[in-house]
Design an enzyme around this catalytic site. Sequence first.
Site, PDB file in Angstrom:
ATOM      1  N   HIS A 219       0.866  -1.189   0.000  1.00 51.10           N
ATOM      2  CA  HIS A 219       0.000   0.000   0.000  1.00 51.10           C
ATOM      3  C   HIS A 219       0.905   1.243   0.000  1.00 51.10           C
ATOM      4  O   HIS A 219       1.779   1.345  -0.850  1.00 51.10           O
ATOM      5  CB  HIS A 219      -0.947  -0.110   1.211  1.00 51.10           C
ATOM      6  CG  HIS A 219      -2.067   0.874   1.272  1.00 51.10           C
ATOM      7  ND1 HIS A 219      -2.411   1.717   0.273  1.00 51.10           N
ATOM      8  CD2 HIS A 219      -2.947   1.114   2.285  1.00 51.10           C
ATOM      9  CE1 HIS A 219      -3.452   2.459   0.631  1.00 51.10           C
ATOM     10  NE2 HIS A 219      -3.808   2.129   1.854  1.00 51.10           N
ATOM     11  N   HIS A 258      -2.027  -2.194  -9.619  1.00 54.90           N
ATOM     12  CA  HIS A 258      -3.061  -1.601  -8.758  1.00 54.90           C
ATOM     13  C   HIS A 258      -4.270  -2.522  -8.740  1.00 54.90           C
ATOM     14  O   HIS A 258      -4.590  -3.148  -9.737  1.00 54.90           O
ATOM     15  CB  HIS A 258      -3.486  -0.229  -9.304  1.00 54.90           C
ATOM     16  CG  HIS A 258      -4.186   0.610  -8.280  1.00 54.90           C
ATOM     17  ND1 HIS A 258      -5.514   0.478  -8.013  1.00 54.90           N
ATOM     18  CD2 HIS A 258      -3.712   1.546  -7.432  1.00 54.90           C
ATOM     19  CE1 HIS A 258      -5.846   1.338  -7.049  1.00 54.90           C
ATOM     20  NE2 HIS A 258      -4.773   1.995  -6.675  1.00 54.90           N
ATOM     21  N   ASP A 315       2.355   5.730  -6.419  1.00 51.84           N
ATOM     22  CA  ASP A 315       3.604   5.806  -5.649  1.00 51.84           C
ATOM     23  C   ASP A 315       4.865   5.908  -6.501  1.00 51.84           C
ATOM     24  O   ASP A 315       5.897   6.393  -6.026  1.00 51.84           O
ATOM     25  CB  ASP A 315       3.718   4.570  -4.745  1.00 51.84           C
ATOM     26  CG  ASP A 315       2.648   4.587  -3.667  1.00 51.84           C
ATOM     27  OD1 ASP A 315       1.962   3.573  -3.486  1.00 51.84           O
ATOM     28  OD2 ASP A 315       2.469   5.664  -3.052  1.00 51.84           O
TER      29      ASP A 315
HETATM   30  C1  SDX Z   1      -1.498   2.181  -3.267  1.00 50.75           C
HETATM   31  O1  SDX Z   1      -6.134   0.546  -3.344  1.00 50.75           O
HETATM   32  C2  SDX Z   1      -5.711   1.787  -3.500  1.00 50.75           C
HETATM   33  O2  SDX Z   1      -6.404   2.655  -3.963  1.00 50.75           O
HETATM   34  C3  SDX Z   1      -4.297   2.033  -3.032  1.00 50.75           C
HETATM   35  C4  SDX Z   1      -3.683   3.380  -3.418  1.00 50.75           C
HETATM   36  C5  SDX Z   1      -4.353   4.517  -2.683  1.00 50.75           C
HETATM   37  O3  SDX Z   1      -4.347   5.645  -3.204  1.00 50.75           O
HETATM   38  O4  SDX Z   1      -4.773   4.298  -1.514  1.00 50.75           O
HETATM   39  O5  SDX Z   1      -3.833   3.582  -4.814  1.00 50.75           O
HETATM   40  C6  SDX Z   1      -2.219   3.463  -3.053  1.00 50.75           C
HETATM   41  O6  SDX Z   1      -1.408   1.405  -2.358  1.00 50.75           O
HETATM   42  C7  SDX Z   1      -0.988   1.839  -4.651  1.00 50.75           C
HETATM   43  C8  SDX Z   1      -0.346   0.393  -4.733  1.00 50.75           C
HETATM   44  C9  SDX Z   1       1.050   0.456  -4.107  1.00 50.75           C
HETATM   45  N1  SDX Z   1       1.599  -0.872  -4.025  1.00 50.75           N
HETATM   46  C10 SDX Z   1       2.657  -1.272  -4.813  1.00 50.75           C
HETATM   47  O7  SDX Z   1       3.127  -0.575  -5.695  1.00 50.75           O
HETATM   48  C11 SDX Z   1       3.194  -2.651  -4.474  1.00 50.75           C
HETATM   49  C12 SDX Z   1       3.418  -3.436  -5.768  1.00 50.75           C
HETATM   50  N2  SDX Z   1       2.093  -3.676  -6.369  1.00 50.75           N
HETATM   51  C13 SDX Z   1       1.462  -4.882  -6.039  1.00 50.75           C
HETATM   52  O8  SDX Z   1       1.935  -5.784  -5.170  1.00 50.75           O
HETATM   53  C14 SDX Z   1       0.058  -5.067  -6.589  1.00 50.75           C
HETATM   54  O9  SDX Z   1      -0.010  -4.491  -7.819  1.00 50.75           O
HETATM   55  C15 SDX Z   1      -1.046  -4.552  -5.696  1.00 50.75           C
HETATM   56  C16 SDX Z   1      -0.955  -5.137  -4.343  1.00 50.75           C
HETATM   57  C17 SDX Z   1      -1.013  -3.066  -5.606  1.00 50.75           C
HETATM   58  C18 SDX Z   1      -2.366  -4.962  -6.330  1.00 50.75           C
HETATM   59  O10 SDX Z   1      -2.336  -6.296  -6.366  1.00 50.75           O
HETATM   60  P1  SDX Z   1      -3.591  -7.185  -6.807  1.00 50.75           P
HETATM   61  O11 SDX Z   1      -4.741  -6.408  -7.240  1.00 50.75           O
HETATM   62  O12 SDX Z   1      -3.828  -8.167  -5.733  1.00 50.75           O
HETATM   63  O13 SDX Z   1      -3.032  -7.823  -8.126  1.00 50.75           O
HETATM   64  P2  SDX Z   1      -2.366  -9.207  -8.140  1.00 50.75           P
HETATM   65  O14 SDX Z   1      -1.413  -9.338  -7.002  1.00 50.75           O
HETATM   66  O15 SDX Z   1      -3.455 -10.191  -8.302  1.00 50.75           O
HETATM   67  O16 SDX Z   1      -1.466  -9.146  -9.476  1.00 50.75           O
HETATM   68  C19 SDX Z   1      -2.000  -9.551 -10.706  1.00 50.75           C
HETATM   69  C20 SDX Z   1      -0.798 -10.023 -11.487  1.00 50.75           C
HETATM   70  C21 SDX Z   1       0.027 -11.049 -10.709  1.00 50.75           C
HETATM   71  O17 SDX Z   1       0.652 -11.872 -11.660  1.00 50.75           O
HETATM   72  P3  SDX Z   1       0.216 -13.425 -11.694  1.00 50.75           P
HETATM   73  O18 SDX Z   1       0.472 -13.955 -10.295  1.00 50.75           O
HETATM   74  O19 SDX Z   1      -1.278 -13.394 -12.042  1.00 50.75           O
HETATM   75  O20 SDX Z   1       1.099 -14.008 -12.752  1.00 50.75           O
HETATM   76  O21 SDX Z   1       0.090  -8.914 -11.721  1.00 50.75           O
HETATM   77  C22 SDX Z   1       1.343  -9.166 -11.102  1.00 50.75           C
HETATM   78  C23 SDX Z   1       1.103 -10.231 -10.054  1.00 50.75           C
HETATM   79  O22 SDX Z   1       2.288 -10.962  -9.839  1.00 50.75           O
HETATM   80  N3  SDX Z   1       1.758  -7.928 -10.446  1.00 50.75           N
HETATM   81  C24 SDX Z   1       3.024  -7.555 -10.296  1.00 50.75           C
HETATM   82  C25 SDX Z   1       2.956  -6.319  -9.659  1.00 50.75           C
HETATM   83  N4  SDX Z   1       1.682  -5.995  -9.428  1.00 50.75           N
HETATM   84  C26 SDX Z   1       0.930  -7.012  -9.916  1.00 50.75           C
HETATM   85  N5  SDX Z   1       4.184  -8.157 -10.638  1.00 50.75           N
HETATM   86  C27 SDX Z   1       5.313  -7.476 -10.353  1.00 50.75           C
HETATM   87  N6  SDX Z   1       5.333  -6.271  -9.748  1.00 50.75           N
HETATM   88  C28 SDX Z   1       4.190  -5.669  -9.384  1.00 50.75           C
HETATM   89  N7  SDX Z   1       4.227  -4.483  -8.822  1.00 50.75           N
END
Ligand code: SDX
Length: 371
Positions: A219, A258, A315
Site C-alpha cells: 500500500h 493496482h 507511488d
Molecule cells: C497504493 O487501493 C488503492 O487505492 C491504493 C492506493 C491509494 O491511493 O490508496 O492507490 C495506493 O497502495 C498503490 C499500490 C502500491 N503498491 C505497490 O506498488 C506494491 C506493488 N504492487 C502490487 O503488489 C500489486 O499491484 C497490488 C498489491 C497493488 C495490487 O495487487 P492485486 O490487485 O492483488 O493484483 P495481483 O497481485 O493479483 O497481481 C496480478 C498479477 C500477478 O501476476 P500473476 O500472479 O497473475 O502471474 O500482476 C502481477 C502479479 O504478480 N503484479 C506484479 C505487480 N503488481 C501485480 N508483478 C510485479 N510487480 C508488481 N508491482
Amino acid sequence: MDNRKKGLEDVIAVETKIAYIDGIKGILAYRGINVADLMDYSYEEVSHLLLKGYLPDESELSDYITTLRNERELDSGVIDILRICNKQADAMDVLRTAVSYISQYDADYNDNSVDANTRKAVKMIAKFPTIVAAFYRIINGLEPVSPDSELGHGANFLYMLKGTRPTELEAEIMEKDLILSAEHGLNASTFASRITASTLSDIHSAIISGICTLKGPLHGGARLGAMNMLDEIGSIDNVENFVEECIIAKKRIAGFGHRVYKTYDPRARVYRNLAKELSYEDAENGWYEIAERLEDVVNREFVKKSAKIIYPNVDFYAAVAYKYLSIPAQLSTSIFALGRVAGWTSHCLEQYEDNRLIRPRAKFIWRIYDK
Ligand code: SDX
C-alpha cells in the site's frame, strides 16, 4: 476461495459520496470533481471539499485557513514524545505514537459528535505535517521549526522540514502531491479507518488504524520501496537487469500495479509530469530517465510474460519527485499520510453517519471435532 475473493476484489462494502474511481477508464474524482481539475487548488481547499462536501467560497476559505493554521503548532508534550522515539523508526510509527498521545489530551476527548469529530479531523490535518517535520529535525540533531502561518500546507511542511522556504516549484509540487494523495475511495487504509469508526470508536483511533495500514509495502509503503528501488538501480544501464531479476525472483516491482486501475493511474500521469519538470532543474541525477526506462521495460517484459501491462501507480513517480525534492526515504510513506488524512477523516465522518457496524463473515474450511 480464489485469490480475488480473498482480497474482497470488486466487492462493494460501503456507499460513498467522497471519491469516484473508474479503474478501466482511469478516472478519479473527489466529491464529483475530476482530480485533474483540482490541481490548481490548494490542499486546504481540497481538504475542505473532502471534509464538508463542497469547495469553500472566499469567506469560508479564510475562516477554514485561519482555523487550520492556528492548529499547526504542537504542544511541548508532543515534542517530548518525539524526542524519545527511536531515531531509526519509520516516521509512520512515530506519527502513530504522536496521534495516540495527542488524542488523550484533546478537548473533545469523550465527544463523538459530528462537530467534535470535525474539529478533531481539522486538528489532525493541521498537525500531521508538523509532527513529521519535527521528528525528522530532532533525529538529525536540529531543533523543530515552528509553522509559518503565511505559508500554504505543502510549502509550510517543506519549510518546517528544511528550515528554509521552498522554491516556488518545490512548493507547487508538494501541494499537488498532498492533493493527489488525499483520497482514493475504499483503499486498504481507508477501509481500516472505516471499520474502526463503524464500531463507534473515536476518530483518533480510526486514523491510527489508517496509519498502521498505509505503512504496508503493498500500500503506501510502496513509496518507500520505489525510492529504495531507484537507489538500487542507480543508473539507466542497470534497468534491464533489474527487471529481469525481479521477474526471475517473482519479486513485486514497487510502484507498479493496482487493485482497481487496469490502466494508467490518473495520479501517476500527473506525478510523471511533475517529476519531469523537476528533472529539468537537476541535470545531475537521472532519476526521471531511470523511471521512464523502467516503465518501458516493465511494460515490454510483462506483455511478453503475461500478455498484459502493469502500469505505474500513484507511488512510482511520487517517489521520483521525492528524490528530486531531497525528501528522506524514511519520511516517504508518512508524507503520503499527510495528504491522506483528509480522505481518512472524511470517510470516518461518513461512516459515523452510516452508523452501521462493518462485520463480514468468514467461511469455515476446517473440521468440527465431535465430543
Ligand atoms: C497504493 O487501493 C488503492 O487505492 C491504493 C492506493 C491509494 O491511493 O490508496 O492507490 C495506493 O497502495 C498503490 C499500490 C502500491 N503498491 C505497490 O506498488 C506494491 C506493488 N504492487 C502490487 O503488489 C500489486 O499491484 C497490488 C498489491 C497493488 C495490487 O495487487 P492485486 O490487485 O492483488 O493484483 P495481483 O497481485 O493479483 O497481481 C496480478 C498479477 C500477478 O501476476 P500473476 O500472479 O497473475 O502471474 O500482476 C502481477 C502479479 O504478480 N503484479 C506484479 C505487480 N503488481 C501485480 N508483478 C510485479 N510487480 C508488481 N508491482
